[in-house]
Motif scaffolding. Structure first.
Motif, short mmCIF file in Angstrom:
data_model
loop_
_atom_site.label_atom_id
_atom_site.label_comp_id
_atom_site.label_asym_id
_atom_site.label_seq_id
_atom_site.Cartn_x
_atom_site.Cartn_y
_atom_site.Cartn_z
N ILE A 185 0.76 -1.26 -0.06
CA ILE A 185 0.12 -0.09 -0.24
C ILE A 185 0.71 1.65 0.05
CG2 ILE A 185 -1.78 1.73 1.22
CD1 ILE A 185 -2.93 -1.23 0.71
N VAL A 186 1.93 1.31 0.77
CA VAL A 186 2.91 1.96 1.02
C VAL A 186 3.29 2.70 -0.57
CG1 VAL A 186 4.65 3.20 2.06
CG2 VAL A 186 3.12 2.29 3.63
N ASP A 187 3.89 2.18 -0.89
CA ASP A 187 4.45 1.85 -2.58
C ASP A 187 3.87 2.12 -3.21
OD1 ASP A 187 6.69 0.67 -1.06
OD2 ASP A 187 7.02 -1.57 -1.96
N ARG A 188 2.68 2.04 -3.17
CA ARG A 188 1.49 2.47 -4.55
C ARG A 188 1.76 4.01 -4.10
NH1 ARG A 188 -0.15 -0.74 -9.31
NH2 ARG A 188 -1.66 0.47 -10.15
N LEU A 189 1.18 4.13 -3.24
CA LEU A 189 1.05 5.52 -2.76
C LEU A 189 1.61 6.53 -3.27
CD1 LEU A 189 -0.55 5.18 1.24
CD2 LEU A 189 -1.66 6.24 -1.30
N ARG A 190 3.34 6.09 -2.51
CA ARG A 190 4.29 7.05 -2.71
C ARG A 190 4.74 6.96 -4.86
NH1 ARG A 190 7.61 4.49 1.22
NH2 ARG A 190 7.58 5.91 2.89
N VAL A 208 -2.35 3.94 7.38
CA VAL A 208 -1.89 4.53 6.36
C VAL A 208 -2.16 5.50 6.33
CG1 VAL A 208 -0.56 4.42 4.29
CG2 VAL A 208 -1.45 2.40 5.51
N LEU A 209 -1.58 7.18 6.30
CA LEU A 209 -1.99 8.41 6.15
C LEU A 209 -0.64 9.18 5.64
CD1 LEU A 209 -3.56 8.26 9.00
CD2 LEU A 209 -2.67 10.66 9.31
N GLY A 210 -1.12 9.62 4.37
CA GLY A 210 -0.14 10.24 3.39
C GLY A 210 -0.87 11.51 3.11
N THR A 211 0.56 11.98 2.87
CA THR A 211 -0.30 14.25 2.07
C THR A 211 0.55 14.16 0.11
OG1 THR A 211 0.58 14.93 4.06
CG2 THR A 211 0.52 16.57 2.11
N LYS A 212 -0.30 14.42 -0.04
CA LYS A 212 -0.34 14.32 -1.82
C LYS A 212 0.89 15.41 -2.41
CE LYS A 212 -2.21 15.00 -6.16
NZ LYS A 212 -3.65 14.86 -7.28
#
Ligand SMILES: C[S@@+](CC[C@H](N)C(=O)[O-])C[C@H]1O[C@@H](n2cnc3c(N)ncnc32)[C@H](O)[C@@H]1O
Length: 231
Positions: A185-190, A208-212
């Motif tokens: 999941i992390v790799d795909r988000l990145r 999983v939290l991330g910022t665009k």
């Protein structure tokens, strides 16, 4: 290919009625197995998502709107939470039980969200990716419709010591439940353009939290007319 057991359940009217108060709390407890406090983390996540603000939020695979409503309750000003799901019984249940002035529900497939690029301040996809046969392109869609600098929030399964026992992944898969590798999941988000990715693994789940990233192209936000029709 025929629908999996999990997919068939999501389209069952009785299941959609018992989902929020019976199935989801039980499932959250099951996710806690072998770890500390998925349920506690779920409460923390809810508190995070319901912090006050004039935000436009998209809740993808919203089910009966259990989170859509909670998120909407924290919003202020023109803030709205849009719930999207492809199951008519789930959406009917959402409209019956989790409808407020700040929610709207739309039927759509997570693979092709009917919104322009860079539209939402926050996009969530909770307890759903593991049921979707081709889930990684859905992550690209979540990121596409998140505005630059906006946040993407995912809760899903993850491979742990417990689920690494031989046969577990295959048995889960045969019921339509996917267990993600730790970095998937992390790799795909990145790869889709998300920065500052924070992954918390607790029990059998991962948040999983991330910022665009600002390096991805920006476009117009959702028109005000859509916000005003959101009841
Ligand atoms: C287990 S429910 C999750 C509901 C809620 N998000 C929660 O956290 O409790 C999963 C939902 O994903 C929806 N779903 C599965 N595949 C989907 C797809 N391709 N597009 C949109 N919704 C989908 C199902 O209809 C179901 O309502």
């Amino acid at each position: 290919m025929s629908d999996s057991l999990a997919q068939r359940m999501m389209h069952n009217p009785v299941f959609s009625q018992v989902y929020e108060h019976m199935w989801r709390p039980t499932f959250t407890r099951l996710f806690s197995l072998g770890g500390t406090g998925t349920a506690d983390f779920d409460r923390a996540l809810t508190a995070y998502l319901t912090r006050p603000g004039d935000r436009l939020v998209l809740d993808v695979a919203c089910g009966p709107g259990n989170y859509t409503r909670r998120i909407a309750e924290g919003l202020t000003g023109d803030g709205r939470c849009v719930g999207v799901d492809y199951s008519p019984p789930m959406l009917s249940q959402a409209a019956r039980t989790n409808r407020t002035d700040r929610t709207m529900y739309i039927r759509a497939d997570g693979h092709a969200l009917p919104f322009a690029d860079n539209t939402f301040d926050t996009v969530t996809c909770l307890a759903a990716l593991y049921l979707i046969p081709d889930p990684l392109p859905v992550i690209d869609e979540l990121v596409r419709v998140t505005r630059t600098g906006g946040e993407v929030v995912i809760f899903t399964s993850v491979r742990t010591d417990l689920t690494s026992f031989p046969g577990v992944v295959a048995a889960a898969g045969s019921a339509g439940y996917r267990i993600f590798d730790r970095h998937e999941i992390v790799d795909r988000l990145r790869a889709a353009g998300v920065d500052h990715v924070e992954q918390t693994i607790t029990g059998q789940g991962q948040y999983v939290l991330g910022t665009k990233s600002p390096l991805t192209p920006s476009a117009d936000r959702i028109p005000r007319s859509v916000r005003q029709n959101s009841r």
